[in-house]
Design a protein around this motif. Structure first.
Motif, short mmCIF file in Angstrom:
data_model
loop_
_atom_site.label_atom_id
_atom_site.label_comp_id
_atom_site.label_asym_id
_atom_site.label_seq_id
_atom_site.Cartn_x
_atom_site.Cartn_y
_atom_site.Cartn_z
N LEU A 274 0.83 -1.21 0.00
CA LEU A 274 0.00 0.00 0.00
C LEU A 274 0.86 1.25 0.00
O LEU A 274 0.60 2.21 -0.72
CB LEU A 274 -0.92 0.01 1.22
CG LEU A 274 -2.11 -0.97 1.20
CD1 LEU A 274 -2.74 -1.06 2.58
CD2 LEU A 274 -3.14 -0.53 0.17
N GLY A 275 1.93 1.23 0.82
CA GLY A 275 2.82 2.38 0.89
C GLY A 275 3.54 2.65 -0.42
O GLY A 275 3.76 3.80 -0.81
N ALA A 276 3.92 1.55 -1.11
CA ALA A 276 4.61 1.72 -2.39
C ALA A 276 3.75 2.46 -3.39
O ALA A 276 4.25 3.18 -4.26
CB ALA A 276 5.00 0.35 -2.95
N LEU A 277 2.42 2.30 -3.25
CA LEU A 277 1.51 2.98 -4.17
C LEU A 277 1.08 4.34 -3.65
O LEU A 277 1.25 5.36 -4.33
CB LEU A 277 0.28 2.09 -4.42
CG LEU A 277 -0.86 2.71 -5.24
CD1 LEU A 277 -0.36 3.12 -6.63
CD2 LEU A 277 -2.02 1.73 -5.37
N TYR A 278 0.56 4.38 -2.43
CA TYR A 278 -0.12 5.60 -1.97
C TYR A 278 0.80 6.56 -1.22
O TYR A 278 0.42 7.71 -1.01
CB TYR A 278 -1.33 5.23 -1.11
CG TYR A 278 -2.37 4.49 -1.91
CD1 TYR A 278 -3.10 5.16 -2.89
CD2 TYR A 278 -2.59 3.13 -1.72
CE1 TYR A 278 -4.04 4.49 -3.65
CE2 TYR A 278 -3.54 2.46 -2.47
CZ TYR A 278 -4.26 3.14 -3.44
OH TYR A 278 -5.20 2.47 -4.19
N ASP A 279 2.00 6.12 -0.84
CA ASP A 279 2.96 7.05 -0.23
C ASP A 279 3.94 7.59 -1.25
O ASP A 279 4.79 8.41 -0.94
CB ASP A 279 3.74 6.36 0.90
CG ASP A 279 2.84 6.06 2.08
OD1 ASP A 279 1.76 6.67 2.17
OD2 ASP A 279 3.21 5.19 2.89
#
Length: 395
Positions: A48-53
């Motif tokens: 999730l972080g790789a996409l949304y952060d």
């Protein structure tokens, strides 16, 4: 936000995944300590972080490496249900610039195929390099085959049934009499003494014919906003073209008009013959379709467009009126998709409605019934109202 009951642990972990774990998210357990994720949730948090952060349209946590993105796509399929995967894939297209990475065959093999991906691929169209083209076609074929399996039976049943009803005759041969309808039509002739109905009027069906009974022209706007409609139209075109009693023509247009009828037996060929984007000249497309009409009263012309005309709008309306005046059935579909209420030119939609051209959006599941109504020459606007389809022409 604090954990005030034993059952709050999972709830706080969920909030932690949603908010990302930054200092400002305010998630703490009862003693004030930070939420510690399980090993599996930590992996979810990572993808999730790789996409949304990551910064929009930048490589972010994935980098520009195709293997790394491919691994990320594989991870999200393992951690999330398919509906969530599709949302994340769509977000990744915009946030991480994956459209460029999708040009690589290794990437295409890792993506979960869906209609959004197909729309992206046909949007990329001719810029897909030769080394990726066969892989892209395989992805598109998988999705169109699934759609055809879902829609074929209903379409064939609705269209064939409508053609049979349209061919009903009151002078049928004995083997072709529809006894239920004949009895219903002659109940007034019931003879109580004999306990029978005198069939003054016979109702039945004409014998099946291999002759063409209807001509259907699908005229499809290939501007970028119509991508999903183009995909569904290609599938329906393939199904309709397989029916011997229907002659189907498929035309796509922007500022130019391309007749893809010869490709109709394969939706993949149709889709890779489409060039999404560019301008829109509805008037020119209608002119071409008008020239293809040989039997107006047996012709159904379906214009699939958001009606943002880039050509001569007044002439477009005059041509639409002429088609209707010839006896042909003309329907304007503002969208053929499952994606909710479309954007469209409300002024042109209202103007078309005013000259007898119903204009509304339609879902793929209702399209077979729409075609049946048109084949039987029912009031299409009334059909739409019966199915709770908005026809108020407000954007």
């Amino acid at each position: 936000m604090t954990d005030t009951n034993p059952e709050g642990r999972d709830r706080l972990s969920r909030w932690r995944l949603v908010l990302g774990g930054h200092e400002a998210d305010g998630i703490r357990r009862g003693g004030g300590e930070s939420v510690v994720l399980s090993a599996e949730d930590a992996r979810r948090d990572s993808v999730l972080g790789a996409l949304y952060d990551a910064p929009n349209k930048g490589p972010g946590g994935l980098g520009a490496s195709t293997p790394r993105v491919a691994r990320w796509l594989g991870d999200i399929r393992g951690y999330f249900p398919s509906t969530v995967v599709q949302v994340m894939q769509a977000d990744a297209m915009d946030r991480l610039g994956l459209r460029q990475l999708l040009l690589e065959p290794e990437m295409l093999r890792t993506v979960q195929p869906d209609i959004s991906l197909v729309s992206t691929l046909i949007g990329l169209g001719r810029v897909i390099p030769e080394r990726s083209r066969e892989t892209a076609r395989a992805v598109v074929r998988q999705v169109t085959r699934q759609l055809e399996e879902r829609l074929r039976a209903k379409t064939v049943q609705a269209v064939s049934g409508a053609l049979n009803r349209a061919a009903r005759t009151r002078r049928p041969r004995h083997a072709d009499i529809d006894w239920n309808r004949t009895i219903a039509a002659n109940l007034k002739n019931y003879q109580p003494d004999y306990r029978t109905v005198v069939p003054e009027r016979l109702v039945g069906y004409a014998r099946s014919s291999t002759e063409v009974q209807r001509e259907i022209i699908l005229c499809i706007d290939q501007s970028g906003s119509m991508a999903e409609s183009v995909v569904y139209s290609s599938v329906f075109g393939a199904v309709l073209s397989s029916l011997r009693s229907v002659r189907t023509r498929l035309v796509v247009f922007d500022t130019e008009v391309v007749d893809l009828t010869e490709e109709l037996d394969d939706p993949v060929d149709v889709l890779f013959g489409v060039q999404l984007g560019g301008g829109t000249d509805i008037n020119r497309a209608l002119a071409y379709c008008q020239d293809q009409i040989t039997q107006p009263t047996d012709t159904i012309l379906v214009l699939i467009s958001d009606l943002y005309e880039g050509g001569i709008a007044e002439e477009m309306l005059q041509r639409a009126a002429a088609i209707v005046g010839s006896g042909a059935t003309l329907i304007a579909l503002l969208a053929l998709s499952d994606s909710g209420h479309p954007t469209f030119d409300a002024t042109h939609a209202a103007a078309l409605a005013g000259i007898g051209v119903p204009a509304f959006a339609c879902t793929p599941d209702l399209f077979p019934e729409l075609m049946a109504a048109a084949i039987e020459r029912r009031d299409v606007s009334e059909w739409a109202a019966t199915n709770d389809i908005p026809t108020g022409h407000t954007p």
